[in-house]
Design a protein around this motif. Sequence first.
Motif, PDB file in Angstrom:
ATOM      1  N   VAL A  28      33.716 -16.467  -5.873  1.00 29.53           N
ATOM      2  CA  VAL A  28      33.671 -16.983  -7.227  1.00 29.53           C
ATOM      3  C   VAL A  28      32.000 -17.419  -7.850  1.00 29.53           C
ATOM      4  CG1 VAL A  28      33.731 -19.165  -8.716  1.00 29.53           C
ATOM      5  CG2 VAL A  28      35.856 -18.386  -7.388  1.00 29.53           C
ATOM      6  N   ARG A  29      31.150 -17.441  -6.873  1.00 32.64           N
ATOM      7  CA  ARG A  29      30.015 -17.833  -7.190  1.00 32.64           C
ATOM      8  C   ARG A  29      29.074 -16.619  -7.525  1.00 32.64           C
ATOM      9  NH1 ARG A  29      27.630 -22.951  -5.409  1.00 32.64           N
ATOM     10  NH2 ARG A  29      29.592 -24.090  -4.139  1.00 32.64           N
ATOM     11  N   ALA A  30      29.249 -15.311  -6.737  1.00 33.53           N
ATOM     12  CA  ALA A  30      28.956 -13.997  -7.506  1.00 33.53           C
ATOM     13  C   ALA A  30      29.272 -13.513  -8.796  1.00 33.53           C
ATOM     14  CB  ALA A  30      29.283 -13.202  -6.132  1.00 33.53           C
ATOM     15  N   ALA A  31      30.635 -13.979  -8.850  1.00 37.70           N
ATOM     16  CA  ALA A  31      31.139 -13.606 -10.139  1.00 37.70           C
ATOM     17  C   ALA A  31      30.560 -14.523 -11.439  1.00 37.70           C
ATOM     18  CB  ALA A  31      32.779 -13.814 -10.335  1.00 37.70           C
ATOM     19  N   LEU A  32      30.429 -15.694 -11.179  1.00 38.90           N
ATOM     20  CA  LEU A  32      29.611 -16.540 -12.242  1.00 38.90           C
ATOM     21  C   LEU A  32      28.186 -15.979 -12.249  1.00 38.90           C
ATOM     22  CD1 LEU A  32      31.073 -20.119 -11.583  1.00 38.90           C
ATOM     23  CD2 LEU A  32      31.894 -18.339 -13.120  1.00 38.90           C
ATOM     24  N   ALA A  33      27.464 -15.701 -11.398  1.00 35.29           N
ATOM     25  CA  ALA A  33      26.054 -15.348 -11.503  1.00 35.29           C
ATOM     26  C   ALA A  33      26.249 -13.921 -12.134  1.00 35.29           C
ATOM     27  CB  ALA A  33      25.631 -14.986  -9.959  1.00 35.29           C
ATOM     28  N   ALA A  34      26.944 -13.107 -12.129  1.00 38.51           N
ATOM     29  CA  ALA A  34      27.153 -11.656 -12.967  1.00 38.51           C
ATOM     30  C   ALA A  34      27.310 -12.170 -14.372  1.00 38.51           C
ATOM     31  CB  ALA A  34      28.122 -11.055 -12.291  1.00 38.51           C
ATOM     32  N   TYR A  35      28.232 -13.062 -14.630  1.00 37.54           N
ATOM     33  CA  TYR A  35      28.404 -13.317 -15.981  1.00 37.54           C
ATOM     34  C   TYR A  35      27.346 -14.028 -16.672  1.00 37.54           C
ATOM     35  CZ  TYR A  35      29.240 -17.145 -19.395  1.00 37.54           C
ATOM     36  OH  TYR A  35      29.324 -18.053 -20.167  1.00 37.54           O
ATOM     37  N   ASP A  36      26.253 -14.920 -15.769  1.00 35.13           N
ATOM     38  CA  ASP A  36      25.165 -15.365 -16.317  1.00 35.13           C
ATOM     39  C   ASP A  36      24.089 -14.439 -16.708  1.00 35.13           C
ATOM     40  OD1 ASP A  36      23.446 -18.234 -16.728  1.00 35.13           O
ATOM     41  OD2 ASP A  36      22.341 -17.031 -15.292  1.00 35.13           O
ATOM     42  N   ARG A  37      23.903 -13.498 -15.675  1.00 29.87           N
ATOM     43  CA  ARG A  37      23.203 -12.351 -16.016  1.00 29.87           C
ATOM     44  C   ARG A  37      23.396 -11.575 -17.093  1.00 29.87           C
ATOM     45  NH1 ARG A  37      23.433 -11.779 -10.552  1.00 29.87           N
ATOM     46  NH2 ARG A  37      24.964 -10.113 -10.592  1.00 29.87           N
TER      47      ARG A  37
END
Length: 366
Positions: free
Chosen positions: A314-323
């Motif tokens: 989940v954290r990697a997914a949210l980081a990708a969304y943010d980028r």
Amino acid sequence: MSERGGTTRSAAIIGGGIGGLATAIRLHRAGWVVRVFERSPHRDPAGTALGMWPQALRALDALGLGARVREIGAPQRGGSLRRPDGSMIGHIDTAAMIRRSGDTVHLISRPVLVGLLADALPAGTVELGTTVTNGNGPRDLATLRAAHDVVVVADGIFSQTRTTLFGLASRPRYVGATAWRGTVDGTVEALTETWGPGRRFGTTPREDGRTNWYATLLTPEATRFPEGDLAALRTTFAGWHEGVRRVLDTVSPDEMLRHDLYDLDRPLRTYVDGTVALIGDAAHAMTPDLGRGACEALIDGVTIADRLAGTDDVRAALAAYDRERRRPTQRLARTARLMGRMAQARRFTGIRDVAVRVATAFGPPA
């Protein structure tokens, strides 16, 4: 696929507007258990026409709703920017947009769009009249964090959750203008926007054959007019061309909405805090000068859901969304603010008009 790593994943979404519902639809179809908490006791919001740009239409396609919006919505067929006497500043060439993207802007009223999104979810997914607090209780942010794999914050420009996560500096600021909008009988074929010193007036088609109108005025925050808003608008735009006067002559106070305009003075350094992510106006509130707020909320919702559905992390997914979404949306917010300043400029309007005429010759921005 409802399970990854042997566990069914769940999401809490704070806010049942356009962005929150889009996220919920996409995650539900990816097999997530989704709950949407909406503070309003009513499903149908107030609102007038929204322009669905090609990028937003593609997001709606991903939700299975693009064809319906194109069918219902009124396609934008060109448009014009005018001076108060009716003379032309520039034409808006939607043909150029169609050549670039294969589509044009489709105008659809907010209640209709929200209804389409809400109807795409199972009954009971959206819990109306439910406020998520930032204190202690069964519906506070900490409890939702603990109970769900992800919390998506879609509670709008005045998001209390954003303030809790990022401090008082993240609160919205008044941009110096107030907007009014509504709907009147009669049809118009295309968008017309008229720019005058410190004020602006526009009309667009609407999907039901009526006309959507809006007006903005540079004025101190929370200004109140002793004669009433409608009388003040009629005085403010007295002497403008016949298209403006005709609309204001038929406006009903009961169908008129008023909003002081705000955006985020300090863009957020991130849209994510752990397993909590902001989307839409909660993340990048922008003035309506580009007509892109609802569009970007839709794109946010589909993007964050797709990133979450594609990984166990989940954290990697949210980081990708943010980028992917933070810089483009913050750039649009800056552009919207600049457009508002240009449209309502008090000085150097001749130079502005020449620049706008050149820019509009190449069509609306992509």
